[in-house]
Design a protein around this motif. Structure first.
Motif, PDB file in Angstrom:
ATOM      1  N   ILE A 136       0.838  -0.715  -0.243  1.00 48.56           N
ATOM      2  CA  ILE A 136      -0.045   0.088   0.110  1.00 48.56           C
ATOM      3  C   ILE A 136       0.801   1.583  -0.350  1.00 48.56           C
ATOM      4  CG2 ILE A 136      -1.889  -1.217   0.870  1.00 48.56           C
ATOM      5  CD1 ILE A 136      -0.206   1.179   3.001  1.00 48.56           C
ATOM      6  N   THR A 137       0.466   2.557  -0.278  1.00 44.93           N
ATOM      7  CA  THR A 137       0.998   3.386  -0.405  1.00 44.93           C
ATOM      8  C   THR A 137       0.636   4.731   0.597  1.00 44.93           C
ATOM      9  OG1 THR A 137       0.128   4.594  -2.254  1.00 44.93           O
ATOM     10  CG2 THR A 137       2.217   3.571  -2.817  1.00 44.93           C
ATOM     11  N   PHE A 138       1.209   5.542   1.116  1.00 42.08           N
ATOM     12  CA  PHE A 138       0.429   6.057   2.174  1.00 42.08           C
ATOM     13  C   PHE A 138      -0.220   7.708   1.269  1.00 42.08           C
ATOM     14  CE2 PHE A 138       2.680   4.282   5.669  1.00 42.08           C
ATOM     15  CZ  PHE A 138       1.186   4.676   6.583  1.00 42.08           C
ATOM     16  N   ALA A 139      -1.101   7.889   0.557  1.00 40.09           N
ATOM     17  CA  ALA A 139      -1.365   9.660   0.896  1.00 40.09           C
ATOM     18  C   ALA A 139      -0.755  10.578   0.880  1.00 40.09           C
ATOM     19  CB  ALA A 139      -3.141   9.480   0.664  1.00 40.09           C
ATOM     20  N   GLY A 140      -0.336  11.203  -0.432  1.00 42.96           N
ATOM     21  CA  GLY A 140       0.371  12.297  -0.009  1.00 42.96           C
ATOM     22  C   GLY A 140      -0.029  13.648  -1.465  1.00 42.96           C
ATOM     23  N   GLU A 141       0.848  14.412  -1.455  1.00 44.60           N
ATOM     24  CA  GLU A 141       0.020  15.685  -1.939  1.00 44.60           C
ATOM     25  C   GLU A 141      -0.184  15.478  -3.454  1.00 44.60           C
ATOM     26  OE1 GLU A 141       3.488  18.669  -1.447  1.00 44.60           O
ATOM     27  OE2 GLU A 141       3.510  18.094  -0.265  1.00 44.60           O
ATOM     28  N   ASP A 142      -1.349  16.023  -3.989  1.00 47.01           N
ATOM     29  CA  ASP A 142      -1.762  15.596  -5.377  1.00 47.01           C
ATOM     30  C   ASP A 142      -0.471  15.912  -6.140  1.00 47.01           C
ATOM     31  OD1 ASP A 142      -3.761  15.214  -4.338  1.00 47.01           O
ATOM     32  OD2 ASP A 142      -4.806  17.463  -4.909  1.00 47.01           O
ATOM     33  N   PHE A 143      -0.757  15.109  -6.938  1.00 48.09           N
ATOM     34  CA  PHE A 143       0.123  15.114  -8.326  1.00 48.09           C
ATOM     35  C   PHE A 143       1.828  14.902  -7.879  1.00 48.09           C
ATOM     36  CE2 PHE A 143      -2.724  17.969  -9.077  1.00 48.09           C
ATOM     37  CZ  PHE A 143      -3.304  17.165 -10.478  1.00 48.09           C
ATOM     38  N   ALA A 144       1.910  14.066  -6.671  1.00 47.56           N
ATOM     39  CA  ALA A 144       2.878  14.009  -5.674  1.00 47.56           C
ATOM     40  C   ALA A 144       3.698  12.571  -6.866  1.00 47.56           C
ATOM     41  CB  ALA A 144       3.476  13.269  -4.324  1.00 47.56           C
ATOM     42  N   ILE A 145       5.463  12.274  -7.234  1.00 52.72           N
ATOM     43  CA  ILE A 145       5.666  11.535  -7.467  1.00 52.72           C
ATOM     44  C   ILE A 145       5.761  10.274  -6.982  1.00 52.72           C
ATOM     45  CG2 ILE A 145       7.495  10.764  -9.229  1.00 52.72           C
ATOM     46  CD1 ILE A 145       7.380  14.121 -10.597  1.00 52.72           C
ATOM     47  N   THR A 146       6.517  10.465  -6.050  1.00 54.18           N
ATOM     48  CA  THR A 146       6.954   9.353  -4.787  1.00 54.18           C
ATOM     49  C   THR A 146       6.657   9.117  -3.834  1.00 54.18           C
ATOM     50  OG1 THR A 146       7.599  11.160  -3.620  1.00 54.18           O
ATOM     51  CG2 THR A 146       9.442   9.719  -6.015  1.00 54.18           C
ATOM     52  N   SER A 147       5.745   8.592  -2.838  1.00 58.47           N
ATOM     53  CA  SER A 147       5.400   8.553  -2.074  1.00 58.47           C
ATOM     54  C   SER A 147       6.042   7.305  -0.429  1.00 58.47           C
ATOM     55  CB  SER A 147       3.945   7.086  -1.905  1.00 58.47           C
ATOM     56  OG  SER A 147       4.346   6.583  -3.230  1.00 58.47           O
ATOM     57  N   VAL A 148       5.786   7.017   0.324  1.00 52.32           N
ATOM     58  CA  VAL A 148       5.703   5.859   1.017  1.00 52.32           C
ATOM     59  C   VAL A 148       5.180   4.670   0.968  1.00 52.32           C
ATOM     60  CG1 VAL A 148       6.534   5.536   3.534  1.00 52.32           C
ATOM     61  CG2 VAL A 148       6.568   7.440   2.635  1.00 52.32           C
ATOM     62  N   GLN A 149       5.924   3.707   0.508  1.00 57.20           N
ATOM     63  CA  GLN A 149       5.500   2.293   0.011  1.00 57.20           C
ATOM     64  C   GLN A 149       5.487   0.874   1.074  1.00 57.20           C
ATOM     65  OE1 GLN A 149       6.784   1.853  -4.087  1.00 57.20           O
ATOM     66  NE2 GLN A 149       4.934   0.132  -4.492  1.00 57.20           N
ATOM     67  N   CYS A 150       4.471   0.678   1.194  1.00 62.53           N
ATOM     68  CA  CYS A 150       4.521  -0.405   2.588  1.00 62.53           C
ATOM     69  C   CYS A 150       4.256  -1.770   1.909  1.00 62.53           C
ATOM     70  CB  CYS A 150       3.679   0.030   3.640  1.00 62.53           C
ATOM     71  SG  CYS A 150       3.229   2.250   4.497  1.00 62.53           S
ATOM     72  N   TYR A 151       5.021  -2.729   2.643  1.00 62.57           N
ATOM     73  CA  TYR A 151       5.233  -4.239   1.826  1.00 62.57           C
ATOM     74  C   TYR A 151       4.582  -4.897   2.864  1.00 62.57           C
ATOM     75  CZ  TYR A 151       7.259  -2.545  -2.336  1.00 62.57           C
ATOM     76  OH  TYR A 151       7.458  -2.717  -3.886  1.00 62.57           O
ATOM     77  N   PHE A 152       3.573  -5.799   2.497  1.00 64.65           N
ATOM     78  CA  PHE A 152       3.223  -6.449   3.411  1.00 64.65           C
ATOM     79  C   PHE A 152       3.726  -8.202   3.140  1.00 64.65           C
ATOM     80  CE2 PHE A 152       0.495  -3.581   3.477  1.00 64.65           C
ATOM     81  CZ  PHE A 152       0.548  -3.037   4.727  1.00 64.65           C
ATOM     82  N   SER A 153       3.979  -9.268   3.466  1.00 65.97           N
ATOM     83  CA  SER A 153       4.857 -10.323   3.456  1.00 65.97           C
ATOM     84  C   SER A 153       4.314 -11.909   4.354  1.00 65.97           C
ATOM     85  CB  SER A 153       5.803 -10.984   3.998  1.00 65.97           C
ATOM     86  OG  SER A 153       6.477 -10.060   5.337  1.00 65.97           O
ATOM     87  N   ASP A 154       3.668 -11.269   5.640  1.00 64.97           N
ATOM     88  CA  ASP A 154       2.304 -12.459   6.083  1.00 64.97           C
ATOM     89  C   ASP A 154       1.246 -12.811   5.620  1.00 64.97           C
ATOM     90  OD1 ASP A 154       2.553 -13.346   9.272  1.00 64.97           O
ATOM     91  OD2 ASP A 154       0.410 -12.219   9.007  1.00 64.97           O
TER      92      ASP A 154
END
Length: 191
Positions: A136-154
Motif C-alpha cells: 500500500i502507499t500512503f496518500a500524499g500531496e496531489d500530483f506527487a511522484i514519490t510516496s511511502v510504499q509499505c510491503y506485507f509478507s505475512d
C-alpha cells in the motif's frame, strides 16, 4: 551449394581460411561465439539476481519481524540466549519520512534505514509490484511522484490489506528499507 573456403578477417579484411581463428596477415584473433555466450550468461545471472528476490517466508529470512510495543503475548524461550529485547519503534509521519528522504537521501538512510517505525495516515493506493509483492502507499500531496510504499509478507496481514480501500485511515509498523523510487517499508503489520 558449396561452403566458401575463405572468409574476411574482421580487422584487416584480408581473405583467410574459413576455419582460421587467427588472421595470418594481422595476427588478431577472429573472436567467436564464446565471448557472446559468456556475455549472455553474465547478463542472465545479473538479471536473475535482481529479479529472483527471496522466495523464503519472512520468518526464515533472517530478519526479525517488527515487534509492537503493546504486544503482551510472548512465547517462552528455551534458553536466555534466545530471548530478544523489544525493538524500539520510531514514531514518524509518512510525510515527514518522505520529506526527509527527498531533502537528502544519504541522510535519510543514516537516520531511518533498518529502523522499525510506526506510521499513521491515509491509504493512497493498494497493489502488487512486478514480483507480485503486496503493498500500500500512503496518500500524499496531489500530483506527487514519490510516496511511502509499505510491503506485507505475512498472509494474515495481506488478508487485512484486501479489506482496505483508498482513503482508509491506518496505522502500521514496519522496517524502513531506504529509498528506491519510493521510500520502502518492509514486513509491515497493522496495529
Amino acid at each position: 551449394m558449396e561452403t566458401p573456403k575463405t572468409k574476411k578477417c574482421k580487422f584487416c579484411q584480408s581473405d583467410i581460411p574459413q576455419k582460421a581463428s587467427v588472421c595470418p596477415q594481422c595476427g588478431r584473433k577472429q573472436g567467436g561465439k564464446v565471448k557472446w555466450v559468456v556475455l549472455v550468461i553474465v547478463v542472465l545471472v545479473i538479471f536473475g539476481a535482481l529479479a529472483g528476490g527471496d522466495d523464503e517466508p519472512a520468518s526464515s529470512s533472517g530478519k526479525n519481524p517488527p515487534v509492537a510495543e503493546n504486544n503482551t503475548a510472548t512465547e517462552p524461550s528455551q534458553t536466555e540466549a534466545e530471548e530478544t529485547t523489544p525493538v524500539e519503534i520510531m514514531e514518524i509521519s509518512p510525510a515527514e519520512l518522505l520529506a526527509s528522504y527527498e531533502a537528502n537521501e544519504v541522510k535519510g538512510d543514516s537516520l531511518y534505514e533498518g529502523k522499525t517505525m510506526r506510521l499513521s495516515g491515509t491509504v493512497g493506493s493498494i497493489g502488487k509490484d512486478i514480483v507480485e509483492e503486496v503493498y500500500i502507499t500512503f496518500a500524499g500531496e496531489d500530483f506527487a511522484i514519490t510516496s511511502v510504499q509499505c510491503y506485507f509478507s505475512d498472509e494474515a496481514q495481506i488478508e487485512k490489506v484486501m479489506e482496505l480501500q483508498e482513503g482508509d485511515a491506518i496505522t502500521l509498523v514496519g522496517v524502513c528499507d531506504g529509498k528506491f523510487g519510493n521510500v520502502l517499508i518492509k514486513d509491515c503489520v497493522f496495529e
